[in-house]
Design a protein around this motif. Structure first.
Motif, mmCIF file in Angstrom:
data_model
loop_
_atom_site.group_PDB
_atom_site.id
_atom_site.type_symbol
_atom_site.label_atom_id
_atom_site.label_comp_id
_atom_site.label_asym_id
_atom_site.label_seq_id
_atom_site.Cartn_x
_atom_site.Cartn_y
_atom_site.Cartn_z
ATOM 1 N N ALA A 49 -44.559 -16.304 -2.916
ATOM 2 C CA ALA A 49 -45.862 -16.832 -3.828
ATOM 3 C C ALA A 49 -45.466 -15.090 -4.061
ATOM 4 O O ALA A 49 -45.354 -13.773 -3.728
ATOM 5 C CB ALA A 49 -46.908 -17.280 -3.160
ATOM 6 N N PRO A 50 -46.115 -15.544 -5.268
ATOM 7 C CA PRO A 50 -45.831 -16.440 -6.618
ATOM 8 C C PRO A 50 -44.267 -17.430 -6.337
ATOM 9 O O PRO A 50 -43.585 -16.635 -5.980
ATOM 10 C CB PRO A 50 -46.694 -15.882 -7.764
ATOM 11 C CG PRO A 50 -46.861 -14.650 -7.352
ATOM 12 C CD PRO A 50 -46.193 -14.107 -6.451
ATOM 13 N N GLY A 51 -44.172 -18.968 -6.936
ATOM 14 C CA GLY A 51 -42.842 -18.834 -7.083
ATOM 15 C C GLY A 51 -42.111 -18.386 -8.158
ATOM 16 O O GLY A 51 -42.578 -18.065 -9.057
ATOM 17 N N ASP A 104 -40.666 -14.919 0.902
ATOM 18 C CA ASP A 104 -40.096 -14.095 0.053
ATOM 19 C C ASP A 104 -41.524 -13.226 -0.577
ATOM 20 O O ASP A 104 -42.204 -13.765 -1.615
ATOM 21 C CB ASP A 104 -39.689 -14.631 -0.725
ATOM 22 C CG ASP A 104 -38.706 -13.723 -1.480
ATOM 23 O OD1 ASP A 104 -39.031 -12.595 -2.433
ATOM 24 O OD2 ASP A 104 -37.373 -14.546 -2.604
ATOM 25 N N ASN A 105 -41.938 -11.516 -0.185
ATOM 26 C CA ASN A 105 -42.422 -11.318 -1.647
ATOM 27 C C ASN A 105 -42.025 -10.427 -2.425
ATOM 28 O O ASN A 105 -43.073 -9.487 -2.572
ATOM 29 C CB ASN A 105 -43.693 -10.313 -0.233
ATOM 30 C CG ASN A 105 -44.979 -10.318 -0.843
ATOM 31 O OD1 ASN A 105 -45.147 -10.476 -1.635
ATOM 32 N ND2 ASN A 105 -45.469 -8.589 -0.315
ATOM 33 N N THR A 106 -40.761 -10.562 -2.849
ATOM 34 C CA THR A 106 -40.342 -9.606 -3.565
ATOM 35 C C THR A 106 -41.326 -9.438 -4.681
ATOM 36 O O THR A 106 -41.682 -8.069 -5.419
ATOM 37 C CB THR A 106 -38.584 -10.043 -3.783
ATOM 38 O OG1 THR A 106 -38.426 -10.144 -3.297
ATOM 39 C CG2 THR A 106 -38.276 -8.940 -5.047
ATOM 40 N N TRP A 107 -42.055 -10.552 -5.564
ATOM 41 C CA TRP A 107 -42.466 -10.000 -6.900
ATOM 42 C C TRP A 107 -43.869 -9.617 -6.593
ATOM 43 O O TRP A 107 -43.737 -8.144 -7.073
ATOM 44 C CB TRP A 107 -43.337 -11.704 -7.473
ATOM 45 C CG TRP A 107 -44.473 -11.663 -8.277
ATOM 46 C CD1 TRP A 107 -44.061 -11.577 -9.697
ATOM 47 C CD2 TRP A 107 -45.459 -11.524 -8.335
ATOM 48 N NE1 TRP A 107 -44.448 -11.211 -10.325
ATOM 49 C CE2 TRP A 107 -45.690 -11.328 -9.630
ATOM 50 C CE3 TRP A 107 -46.735 -11.517 -7.691
ATOM 51 C CZ2 TRP A 107 -46.643 -11.693 -10.643
ATOM 52 C CZ3 TRP A 107 -48.030 -10.799 -8.076
ATOM 53 C CH2 TRP A 107 -48.332 -11.415 -9.400
ATOM 54 N N ASP A 146 -45.277 -14.338 9.920
ATOM 55 C CA ASP A 146 -44.534 -13.479 10.428
ATOM 56 C C ASP A 146 -42.854 -12.825 10.223
ATOM 57 O O ASP A 146 -42.646 -11.319 11.140
ATOM 58 C CB ASP A 146 -43.834 -14.441 11.886
ATOM 59 C CG ASP A 146 -44.672 -15.636 11.965
ATOM 60 O OD1 ASP A 146 -45.578 -14.916 13.288
ATOM 61 O OD2 ASP A 146 -44.068 -16.660 12.426
ATOM 62 N N LEU A 147 -42.578 -13.339 9.459
ATOM 63 C CA LEU A 147 -40.935 -12.620 8.603
ATOM 64 C C LEU A 147 -41.447 -11.630 6.862
ATOM 65 O O LEU A 147 -41.391 -12.544 6.163
ATOM 66 C CB LEU A 147 -39.708 -13.208 9.330
ATOM 67 C CG LEU A 147 -39.876 -12.933 10.268
ATOM 68 C CD1 LEU A 147 -39.425 -14.025 10.710
ATOM 69 C CD2 LEU A 147 -38.365 -11.787 11.439
ATOM 70 N N SER A 148 -42.017 -11.235 6.846
ATOM 71 C CA SER A 148 -41.672 -10.705 5.375
ATOM 72 C C SER A 148 -40.471 -10.049 4.707
ATOM 73 O O SER A 148 -40.082 -8.877 4.849
ATOM 74 C CB SER A 148 -42.944 -9.304 5.068
ATOM 75 O OG SER A 148 -42.616 -8.817 3.526
ATOM 76 N N ILE A 149 -40.074 -10.861 3.333
ATOM 77 C CA ILE A 149 -38.592 -10.582 2.970
ATOM 78 C C ILE A 149 -38.689 -9.957 1.527
ATOM 79 O O ILE A 149 -39.341 -10.096 0.764
ATOM 80 C CB ILE A 149 -38.260 -12.228 2.657
ATOM 81 C CG1 ILE A 149 -37.952 -12.617 4.033
ATOM 82 C CG2 ILE A 149 -37.178 -11.988 1.763
ATOM 83 C CD1 ILE A 149 -37.241 -13.695 4.159
ATOM 84 N N HIS A 150 -38.684 -8.783 1.743
ATOM 85 C CA HIS A 150 -37.844 -8.605 0.145
ATOM 86 C C HIS A 150 -36.743 -7.960 -0.301
ATOM 87 O O HIS A 150 -35.881 -7.808 0.463
ATOM 88 C CB HIS A 150 -38.767 -6.821 0.217
ATOM 89 C CG HIS A 150 -40.286 -6.789 0.007
ATOM 90 N ND1 HIS A 150 -41.159 -7.098 -0.503
ATOM 91 C CD2 HIS A 150 -40.957 -7.006 2.059
ATOM 92 C CE1 HIS A 150 -42.375 -7.089 -0.561
ATOM 93 N NE2 HIS A 150 -42.294 -6.399 1.119
ATOM 94 N N ALA A 151 -36.460 -8.199 -1.575
ATOM 95 C CA ALA A 151 -35.131 -7.560 -2.319
ATOM 96 C C ALA A 151 -36.058 -6.108 -3.067
ATOM 97 O O ALA A 151 -35.887 -6.223 -3.816
ATOM 98 C CB ALA A 151 -34.835 -8.760 -3.998
#
Length: 393
Positions: free
Chosen positions: A159-161, A187-190, A204-209
């Motif tokens: 989110a956002p998509g 996926d919280n990259t934005w 539980d798990l926050s993902i970032h590029a």
């Protein structure tokens, strides 16, 4: 300089924390940046220390060095997490936690507006390993509870998509997942932890590029996963079973970029919103997909959950692919290239043919913009050249 000011009854602001981080310069003779440690072998002073190496801060290069620890600690603090792992790409930050928590016979729920390489991994590797992947509408809300099964082990959110910027209720999705004893990943990259902290909303798990805004200069590839106390151990163990970590020179570039991420994001946010508002006034544009615009369908939900917006959004150009190509070919400042989060503006056409539910808007060709750090007036002038070229067809 320490930023722990609990004894003073307050916490430093985000930019102060980014500038200083948890790293203590006095631990390295006063140098303000952590050293870049290249190393594989770690020597132990005795057999006793070798046999008890599990207690040592560093045991082997693959497990990490003082350089990787500095970035892990900084991200863990920003995320409010129990621990963070670093990986050599944003996609690896998606695949490693999925591999950590899914096995043959499991069921995985994935939002349909997910980053395409995530879908490719799910439909390819996970399917081959015997995991059933089911995609769901980003607007499903509380209806996601009806998709949960006894074998559902992971609910994967974004989110956002990706490309179309749908906003979903993260807390509702996480509550439904946890009620079914599934793990949630996002996926919280934005947004980055600057504008949204997934763990505060039940993730539980926050993902970032880290390739994107934390790196910030289009010169490094890296990913991170920050986890809760209950999920970090299994995540870290899987990372070491696979045998992958980030290289120290790349880590240093992200550490350096992290220092200025806050002020860069302020500029990205302001410039992108100014362009999005301007694009709404153009007769060549049928729709602008930016969550911070009041006209955006998910704007109220975005405001409730997010504290800001980054520099990535999309718009629908009236016309077909031929018109979009003419528009894009005429641009001078906006480069034609993938990735985002760097100092330079980019523009690409969007292909949504992989979607099964969230089909995206109609009414023309979808174009994604990454708004960089250039002057807004110059970016507007560049887009006007694009519109002029498209209007000749």
């Amino acid at each position: 300089m320490s930023t722990d000011n609990s004894s003073r009854g307050r916490q430093d602001g985000i930019n102060t924390r980014l500038a200083h981080g948890p790293y203590d310069p006095q631990s390295q003779h006063g140098f303000v940046n952590p050293p870049v440690v290249h190393g594989s072998t770690v020597l132990f002073p005795s057999m006793e220390s070798l046999n008890n190496r599990i207690r040592a801060p560093f045991t082997y290069g693959l497990w990490g060095t003082p350089t990787t620890k500095a970035l892990e600690d900084a991200l863990t603090e920003l995320e409010g997490a129990a621990g963070t792992i670093l990986l050599p790409s944003g996609l690896a930050a998606v695949t490693v936690p999925l591999l950590a928590y899914l096995s043959s016979g499991d069921h995985c729920l994935v939002v349909d507006s997910v980053y395409y390489p995530t879908r490719r991994f799910c439909d390819g590797t996970l399917s081959r390993l015997g995991v059933e992947v089911e995609y769901f509408d980003p607007h499903i809300g509380e209806g996601i509870a009806g998709l949960m099964r006894p074998e559902t082990k992971v609910v994967f959110l974004e989110a956002p998509g990706s490309n179309t910027f749908e906003i979903m209720d993260v807390r509702v999705a996480c509550d439904a997942a946890h009620a079914g004893e599934a793990v949630t990943m996002m996926d919280n990259t934005w947004a980055t932890p600057m504008f949204f902290k997934p763990l505060d909303h039940g993730v539980d798990l926050s993902i970032h590029a880290l390739t994107k805004y934390p790196g910030g200069h289009s010169d490094v590839m890296m990913g991170s996963v920050s986890a809760t106390q209950t999920t970090y151990g299994r995540l870290r163990d899987t990372q070491m079973q696979i045998g992958v970590n980030a290289a120290p020179d790349d880590v240093y570039l992200v550490l350096r970029g992290l220092k200025t991420m806050g002020i860069r994001l302020e500029r990205h946010q302001a410039s992108a919103l100014a362009l999005a508002e301007w694009l709404e006034s153009r007769e060549e544009v049928s729709e602008v997909l930016h969550p911070a615009l009041p006209s955006f369908p998910g704007h109220a939900l975005w405001r409730r959950q997010f504290s800001g917006a980054s520099g990535l959004f999309a718009f629908v150009l009236k016309g077909d692919a031929r018109k979009a190509a003419a528009f894009l070919d005429a641009l001078r400042i906006f480069g034609l290239g993938y990735s985002w989060g760097g100092h330079e503006s980019l523009a690409v056409p969007v292909d949504l043919s992989d979607r099964t539910i969230a089909k995206g808007p109609g009414g023309g060709a979808l174009i994604r913009l990454q708004v960089g750090l250039e002057d807004v007036a110059d970016l507007k002038a560049d887009l006007e050249v694009g519109f002029a070229a498209a209007n000749t067809l």
